[in-house]
Enzyme design. Structure first.
Site, mmCIF file in Angstrom:
data_model
loop_
_atom_site.group_PDB
_atom_site.id
_atom_site.type_symbol
_atom_site.label_atom_id
_atom_site.label_comp_id
_atom_site.label_asym_id
_atom_site.label_seq_id
_atom_site.Cartn_x
_atom_site.Cartn_y
_atom_site.Cartn_z
ATOM 1 C CD GLU A 131 -20.664 -5.015 11.603
ATOM 2 O OE1 GLU A 131 -20.883 -5.233 10.734
ATOM 3 O OE2 GLU A 131 -20.162 -3.898 11.669
ATOM 4 C CG ASP A 186 -14.074 -9.217 6.481
ATOM 5 O OD1 ASP A 186 -15.023 -8.523 5.566
ATOM 6 O OD2 ASP A 186 -13.875 -8.677 7.508
ATOM 7 C CG ASP A 244 -18.068 -3.411 5.435
ATOM 8 O OD1 ASP A 244 -18.688 -3.999 6.074
ATOM 9 O OD2 ASP A 244 -17.425 -3.576 4.622
#
Length: 1017
Positions: free
Chosen positions: A605, A677, A602
């Protein structure tokens, strides 16, 4: 509430103590702060280059202003020089390949020449893929030692996503036909190049069937190439942190947290000095810095949200218009919470005002129906029309914006990237199937997932300790609900130090995993790429000593904030770092892990709570003197690729499973993906399908969303509808935020538990179909989850539909995505196709809209006539318990009484399937009505199957038999059913067009055998 659903044809943080405490007191989650993320008008390179009007006709065009010198830039002259097309020649390459090369000569006082190259790739001499590249051939303006970065030509990095082999190169030739240069392959024109007075000085038209153009580059003259240049004064970077960084003190004991700040997610940050302008930018939702409206705004530095980007190399944007003649629909370029059929962003009546943005970001509670950037980027667009399908891959990992407009001849798009080169792959199609084969040749295919990964996953931020994990696991058995994987989020670690365990909450992780393994289940733990800066943390000390971190503008290890507080990020551009990271997943280094543990990447980015737009500053420095702006969208791919390779090194014979949030073109080869999310709102459920379709057509077949929504608490209806949708999506996981109420499937009352049990069981029944489709995807690149137009390319009514989709070529699924609806309208494509309701087997004709009742325990699912589905119908606790279970074959006849299907099976977990001599079963299943009174069903080896001798076993995957055959669509009952493998006729039951054969071979045959059945009708 509506009664009918109609179908048409970040986790940012702050450092301000007062605001943080207030958020904690209020205890609410705020929606995305749109002001934290740029629009095109706030992104200097986009704002200064975005076309504002349609160019005049060519005979009315004038030559653009020229950029005569670097000083001209400072005088508000154009940043893209005017070019003239120079020589156009054939050019030999490696291995005897032959491309077409052309020069674009800048009309400047010092030499400036762009080199344009067109190459072709394909099979049997067909130029199926064209590659168009452009960069400086000679640039006397460029500073000494400064060069553009072309990721597709970096041998180390390109191999992480490009799989196009040079032995597929197709030789090209060029013929000057009265000023139009025809680019030829095997005697056929594949493209034409001609000089124009437009910006860039050229137009390239790629042709399809009958030499009609299907893709046009720079036909509108919106070419951008901001050449490298000197700045008269050395850029100055505002000092945002001390030049000499001090190693943080060891972490304080839990009871000694005075003087620290807690963010809205419960993350502990040490107090630090914060520049007033940075604090204002991070805390305010109103970024009041002026938008860069003038030509020279943001050339050598740019300010946004309290952060300054130094831009040491100045303006380097590249861009171009790309048109799709004859196509009214374009798809792809994920990730956006928007419709699958890309809407217009410019021109009269445009749906959006901003272009689609591709810049991987951690967007907290993102909004839907918006072209803003999200977690991942795949710069691949597909255009489709009744006559052809084509694709364009804009291979550039820097920040990219894409405008979409309706043109008189078809869709028109405009692409702009902040840095790099022009590197465009054109996929010539002409069919959807051809496009996906070309994507596969270009980017590779998805490895067959381990079978457990296709089952149901149970996740939460966070299961609090080992007894909690064991209780949840046992409760699945108690309520007879199958599942395969339980997940642990960040709280399982020792203070957000990845590759560790909280010794109080998870003191015996191996024993916990042994308990799961005893039931055939797996564990996934989260490992994020931000590393806590703690001198007592071995990962950090290793990375520091070996100099493995991304550097900031001052050449120090970049120090930003994420879940652990002060953090640094490994530089995955460096191959040494990728190997180092992968090694951390060995059982000897990741203490407490076992071989049933798989990984979730996770925040890759990368997410940086204290950074601009909640990510890493663009002027950070990477291996080989690359700026972060050059590779930003590639970072997440390199994280999960390194993780995948690490798991594969842990055991080279076991298939890894990795889930990623950030992605780029080619990510599908090493990770599954989820759409981030989402909120427990109907709108987020609605947009899940179009988002997954966008991923599917760009190569990411293994995707899904958080069932129930990540944020907030769904009511029972929304939760059930989300499970019903998720069960028919490739990746099926329930997940929720730490502040939400527990939502395991048995917590909503007995009736709801019964519905959810059936929904999850339905998923497990269809696992043979899912597995077979992922095998097809591995071989050909065909998406597992498909838009309707992929299977029905001539049906124009299907082109704009994104709330129904196909699973393979077999099932049409229409999730219920609106509250309180009692029935919905579903479009069934193609007038010649018969469709069957999967529960009642009611027959429908295609080419029409049908109204389907939708009680809470049901969504519309139709089986396509002419297909065959393999199933396993027995209820088991996990996929491992299904190994020896027999199969059911469901045969849905088309209008001619025929049907085809496949079954693929292997051991479900090893890499043997990818070997030269795989041990697998791959069957072709057919039913043919050979005459009005005769039907034959056959189950035979597929021509691509590798003959295998299986060892004698009482129970294994290859010993499973055929338990039941159901044939729907027969017009009369059979008089008899016989088989050469049997001495007696097969007993059967026929009712209302449905023929059922139970135990047709009396357990004398397995799926490893070939057989046939003969029906006398």
């Amino acid at each position: 509430m509506p009664s009918q659903q109609h179908r048409g044809t970040g986790k940012a943080t702050t450092v301000g103590r007062v605001l943080v405490v207030a958020m904690l007191v209020v205890g609410t989650c705020l929606a995305v702060d749109r002001g934290k993320f740029r629009t095109c008008s706030q992104s200097a390179f986009c704002a200064r280059n975005r076309p504002t009007a349609t160019p005049p006709p060519q005979d009315q065009q004038q030559e653009p202003a020229q950029a005569e010198s670097p000083q001209g830039v400072e005088k508000n002259a154009g940043l893209t020089a005017q070019y003239a097309l120079g020589e156009v020649v054939e050019k030999s390459g490696e291995g005897g390949s032959r491309a077409v090369w052309a020069s674009l000569v800048g009309k400047t006082e010092r030499p400036l020449v762009l080199g344009m190259n067109v190459a072709a790739y394909g099979t049997a001499g067909e130029a199926e893929i064209l590659r168009f590249t452009m960069s400086e051939e000679r640039d006397d303006f460029a500073p000494v030692g400064v060069k553009r970065f072309g990721v597709g030509f970096d041998s180390q990095l390109a191999s992480s996503f490009l799989t196009l082999k040079e032995d597929l190169a197709v030789p090209l030739s060029v013929v000057n036909d009265k000023g139009v240069f025809r680019i030829m392959a095997g005697g056929n024109t594949v493209a034409t190049l001609e000089a124009t007075l437009k910006s860039g000085g050229f137009t390239l038209n790629v042709t399809g069937a009958k030499n009609h153009p299907v893709v046009s580059l720079n036909s509108k003259g919106q070419f951008v190439f901001e050449h490298l240049r000197e700045k008269l004064e050395e850029p100055q970077k505002p000092l945002e942190q001390p030049e000499q960084q001090k190693e943080p003190e060891p972490e304080k004991p839990a009871e000694d947290i005075a003087g620290e700040v807690v963010d809205e997610f419960g993350v502990m940050f040490e107090n630090e000095e914060v520049r007033p302008e940075d604090e204002a930018g991070m805390l305010s939702s109103d970024n009041k810095q002026p938008a860069p409206t003038g030509t020279n705004e943001g050339l050598w530095s740019e300010y946004f949200g309290g952060h300054t980007d130094s831009k040491p190399h100045g303006p380097t944007a590249v861009g171009m218009d790309i048109s799709f003649p004859g196509a009214k629909h374009v798809y792809g370029i994920p990730e956006h919470a928007a419709e699958f059929d890309l809407k217009t962003t410019t021109g009269t009546g445009s749906v959006y005002n901003d272009p689609y943005r591709m810049f991987n970001l951690d967007v907290f509670e993102y909004i839907v129906d918006d072209p803003m950037a999200l977690y991942g980027s795949i710069p691949l667009m597909i255009a489709h029309s009744p006559t052809h399908s084509v694709g364009v891959l804009w291979l550039n990992p820097s920040e990219t914006w894409v405008d979409v407009a309706d043109g008189s001849a078809g869709k028109e798009t405009w692409w702009i990237s902040e840095s790099g080169i022009v590197d465009v792959f054109i996929l010539r199609g002409p069919t959807p199937k051809d496009i996906f084969e070309q994507v596969a040749a270009l980017l590779g295919t998805t490895p067959i997932p381990p079978l457990f990964a296709l089952g149901y996953h149970q996740c939460r931020w966070n299961y609090k300790d080992e007894p909690d994990v064991k209780q949840v696991d046992n409760d699945f058995d108690k309520y007879y609900i199958p599942y395969d994987v339980i997940w642990l989020d960040i709280e399982h670690t020792n203070g957000k130090r990845y590759f560790t365990w909280d010794e109080h909450k998870f003191p015996t992780p191996e024993l916990m995993q042994d308990h799961l393994a005893s039931k055939g289940r797996k564990l996934v733990t989260i490992v994020d790429p931000h590393i806590k800066r703690d001198s007592n943390y071995w990962i950090h000390t290793e990375a520091t000593e070996k100099d493995l971190y991304v550097k900031d503008y001052h050449d120090n290890a970049f120090d930003g904030h994420c879940w652990p507080g002060s953090s640094s990020w490994p530089d995955f551009i460096n191959p040494t770092v990728r190997k180092w990271w992968g090694d951390k997943f060995s059982l000897t280094q990741y203490k407490g892990s076992t071989e049933i543990l798989h990984i979730w990447n996770d925040m890759n980015e990368p997410s940086v709570f204290s950074g601009p737009e909640v990510t890493m500053p663009k002027d950070n420095k990477h291996y080989n003197n690359l700026e972060h702006r050059d590779i930003h969208n590639l970072y997440g791919l390199l994280v999960h690729m390194s993780t995948y390779q690490g798991l594969l090194s842990r055991n080279s014979n076991e298939r890894p499973f990795v889930l990623t949030r950030a992605f780029f073109a080619g990510s599908h080869k090493t990770a599954a993906v989820w759409i981030g999310d989402t909120k427990a709102e109907w709108g987020h459920l609605k947009y899940t399908t179009p988002m997954l379709l966008s991923l599917s057509v760009t190569g990411m077949s293994f995707g899904g969303g958080d069932v129930g929504g990540f944020f907030y608490n769904p009511d029972t209806e929304l939760l059930v509808r989300w499970y019903e949708a998720g069960a028919y999506q490739p990746f099926f996981r329930g997940h929720s935020h730490i502040d939400t109420r527990r939502r395991e499937p048995w917590l909503f009352g007995d009736d709801t538990t019964g519905i959810l049990r059936n929904v999850i069981h339905t998923r497990y029944q269809l696992l043979p179909l899912w597995y077979t489709l992922f095998h097809e995807n591995y071989l050909t690149g065909m998406p597992v989850m498909r838009p309707l137009w992929v299977e029905f390319p001539q049906d124009e009514s299907a082109y704009g539909i994104d709330d129904s989709y196909m699973i393979g070529n077999t099932l049409l699924v229409s999730p219920v995505v609106e509250q309180g609806v009692k029935n919905i309208d579903v479009y069934l494509p193609d007038q010649k196709t018969i469709w069957y309701d999967v529960k009642s087997y009611q027959k429908y004709l295609g080419g029409q809209l049908v109204t389907v009742d939708t009680p809470l325990d049901s969504i519309p699912v139709f089986m396509r006539g002419g297909t065959i589905i393999p199933k396993k119908e027995r209820l088991r606790r996990a996929t491992t318990a299904m190994t020896c279970d027999p199969y059911t074959l469901v045969v849905a006849l088309d209008s001619k009484g025929n049907a085809q299907g496949e079954l693929y099976a292997d051991d479900g977990h090893t890499m043997n399937y990818a070997s030269d001599k795989p041990m697998h079963i791959w069957k072709r299943i057919e039913f043919n009505t050979t005459s009005p009174l005769t039907g034959v069903m056959s189950f035979t080896d597929h021509p691509g199957c590798t003959p295998t001798q299986f060892p004698a076993q009482a129970c294994d995957w290859y010993t499973a038999g055929i338990e039941r055959i159901v044939i729907v669509g027969l017009t009369r009952p059979p008089q008899s059913i016989t088989s050469p493998a049997l001495t007696a006729p097969v007993t059967h039951n026929y009712s209302n067009g449905i023929l059922t054969l139970r135990q047709p071979f009396q357990q004398q045959t397995t799926i490893a055998h070939n057989w046939s059945l003969h029906l006398a009708l």
